[in-house]
Design an enzyme around this catalytic site. Structure first.
Site, mmCIF file in Angstrom:
data_model
loop_
_atom_site.group_PDB
_atom_site.id
_atom_site.type_symbol
_atom_site.label_atom_id
_atom_site.label_comp_id
_atom_site.label_asym_id
_atom_site.label_seq_id
_atom_site.Cartn_x
_atom_site.Cartn_y
_atom_site.Cartn_z
ATOM 1 N N LEU A 33 9.596 0.431 -4.875
ATOM 2 C CA LEU A 33 9.524 -1.170 -3.977
ATOM 3 C C LEU A 33 9.181 -0.998 -2.629
ATOM 4 C CD1 LEU A 33 13.531 -2.239 -4.946
ATOM 5 C CD2 LEU A 33 11.511 -2.940 -6.223
ATOM 6 N N GLY A 36 6.980 -4.028 -3.305
ATOM 7 C CA GLY A 36 7.537 -4.823 -4.178
ATOM 8 C C GLY A 36 8.825 -4.985 -3.930
ATOM 9 N N ALA A 76 0.355 -0.146 -9.381
ATOM 10 C CA ALA A 76 1.115 0.372 -8.683
ATOM 11 C C ALA A 76 0.172 0.783 -7.947
ATOM 12 C CB ALA A 76 2.063 1.388 -9.417
ATOM 13 N N ALA A 77 0.130 0.919 -6.386
ATOM 14 C CA ALA A 77 -1.331 1.283 -5.567
ATOM 15 C C ALA A 77 -0.386 0.705 -4.017
ATOM 16 C CB ALA A 77 -2.262 0.332 -5.991
ATOM 17 N N SER A 121 -11.032 -2.528 -8.115
ATOM 18 C CA SER A 121 -10.791 -3.770 -6.944
ATOM 19 C C SER A 121 -11.813 -3.621 -6.060
ATOM 20 C CB SER A 121 -10.334 -3.714 -4.995
ATOM 21 O OG SER A 121 -10.408 -3.680 -3.943
ATOM 22 N N TYR A 145 -9.073 3.576 -0.355
ATOM 23 C CA TYR A 145 -8.432 3.360 -0.386
ATOM 24 C C TYR A 145 -9.896 2.838 -1.434
ATOM 25 C CZ TYR A 145 -7.117 -1.487 -2.761
ATOM 26 O OH TYR A 145 -6.610 -2.109 -3.991
ATOM 27 N N PHE A 211 -9.535 -13.411 12.190
ATOM 28 C CA PHE A 211 -10.280 -12.252 12.605
ATOM 29 C C PHE A 211 -11.729 -12.933 12.377
ATOM 30 C CE2 PHE A 211 -6.579 -10.124 11.802
ATOM 31 C CZ PHE A 211 -5.938 -9.797 12.666
ATOM 32 N N ARG A 218 -15.122 -15.560 0.657
ATOM 33 C CA ARG A 218 -14.284 -14.687 -0.564
ATOM 34 C C ARG A 218 -14.125 -15.451 -1.406
ATOM 35 N NH1 ARG A 218 -14.919 -11.520 2.894
ATOM 36 N NH2 ARG A 218 -13.616 -10.558 4.127
#
Ligand code: UD2
Length: 319
Positions: A33, A36, A76-77, A121, A145, A211, A218
């Site tokens: 959490l 999440g 999860a990350a 990613s 990352y 920015f 994207r």
């Protein structure tokens, strides 16, 4: 009924997947959490939530040795690139070491597993300018990352080649949709935008910080299309030991995106321009031919996805 483990299952993508799967399957979720929220989950008999970290060896060993899973989605990350730059060691524990531990636990205890899908990613491509990005394009991970995602992804695929563990990986481009958490400045830009429009619609003041000049582009992919991709990758024999871009193959500039939402909501978003973010990538668009070969077709254009999102947030009445 199939049995699923979703790590990070209370997060944005994980909870969307869990809510979909738990209609007809048994789903166990582990989430600490940190990003999440438990309320993202539609609780039912088939869904079990465990609050805990994927870095907790004892907990993960218990989980993997006491259950038999058909499918595991490792979502999860620490999802923020900026966070990984601030805290490289902590990020490495969550984004890399937990993956290697999970792989070993699967090798030891999950002999009947049909598939582990690891979420990588588009960050792995870094700032190498050739577009669109193909899975075999040059890799230039620039942040902790991206380095961790790439290294973990390679381990995941290598466990298939070396030990026959059934694995695949997906490289997410810019995922958006309901339940994306807008709270951090590094949250997905669409969730931040929707949050701004919401405040404006409620008569509150809000301003969006852009920015750069808004000409960056994207490949935004709606979360339901991401679920489609995850299900295809996890069930297809062709995808064993391979990684897949998950996007739409269409890019849109931030400026155009704001115009589209302005038009839908009949609101002019107040914009404050700031310098481009350090390390920001100018353009990002996915080549999705590999995923298409598995039967993938994006079902939502950016406008359709945005509309659904706005309806779910009650900013628009209906579709
Ligand atoms: C995405 C991923 C990131 C990593 C990276 C790899 C998300 C949320 N992040 O980062 O985890 O995989 O791709 O390339 O999917 N922006 C603004 N104002 C704001 C917020 C963002 O102008 O308040 C700009 C930002 O500078 C960037 C664009 O919007 O040019 C998209 O930002 P983002 O954080 O949604 O996603 P990105 O592509 O930087």
């Amino acid at each position: 009924m199939k049995s699923f483990l979703i790590t990070g299952g209370a997060g944005f993508i994980g909870s969307t997947l869990a809510n979909y799967l738990s209609k007809e399957n048994s789903v166990i979720i582990i989430d600490d959490l940190s990003m999440g929220k438990e309320e993202n989950l539609i609780k039912g008999l088939n869904l079990k939530f465990i609050k805990g970290s994927v870095t907790d060896r004892k907990l993960m060993t218990e989980l993997l040795s006491n259950n038999t899973f058909d499918y595991i989605f490792h979502l999860a990350a620490i999802a923020s690139v900026a966070d990984s730059v601030e805290r490289p060691v902590e990020t490495h524990q969550v984004n890399f070491e937990s993956v290697l531990m999970l792989l070993e636990l699967i090798r030891k205890y999950q002999k009947n597993l049909k598939r582990l899908v690891f979420s990588s990613s588009a960050a792995v491509y870094g700032d190498e300018p050739t577009l669109p990005k193909k899975e075999e394009s040059v890799i230039r991970p620039l942040t902790p990352y991206a380095i961790d995602k790439f290294a973990a992804e390679q381990y995941v695929l290598d466990y298939n080649h070396l030990y026959g563990v059934p694995t695949s990986a997906v490289r997410f481009f810019n995922v958006f949709g309901p339940n994306q958490n807008p709270e951090s400045p590094y949250s997905g830009v669409i969730s931040i935008l929707v949050d701004c429009y919401k405040k404006l619609q409620q008569g509150k003041s809000a301003q969006f910080t852009l920015f750069g000049d808004g000409s960056q582009s994207r490949d935004f992919v709606f979360v339901e299309d991401v679920i489609q991709a995850l299900l295809l990758v996890s069930t297809n024999e062709e995808s064993l030991g391979k990684q897949f871009n998950v996007g739409t193959s269409n890019g849109i500039t931030l400026k155009k995106l704001i115009e589209v939402i302005d038009e839908m909501l009949k609101i002019t978003l107040p914009i404050k321009y700031e310098a481009e973010r350090e390390g920001d990538i100018r353009d990002s668009v996915a080549d999705i031919s590999r995923l298409k070969k598995l039967g993938f077709t994006p079902r939502f254009t950016i406008s359709e996805g945005i509309k659904r999102y706005l309806v779910s947030e009650k900013l628009l009445d209906s579709i």
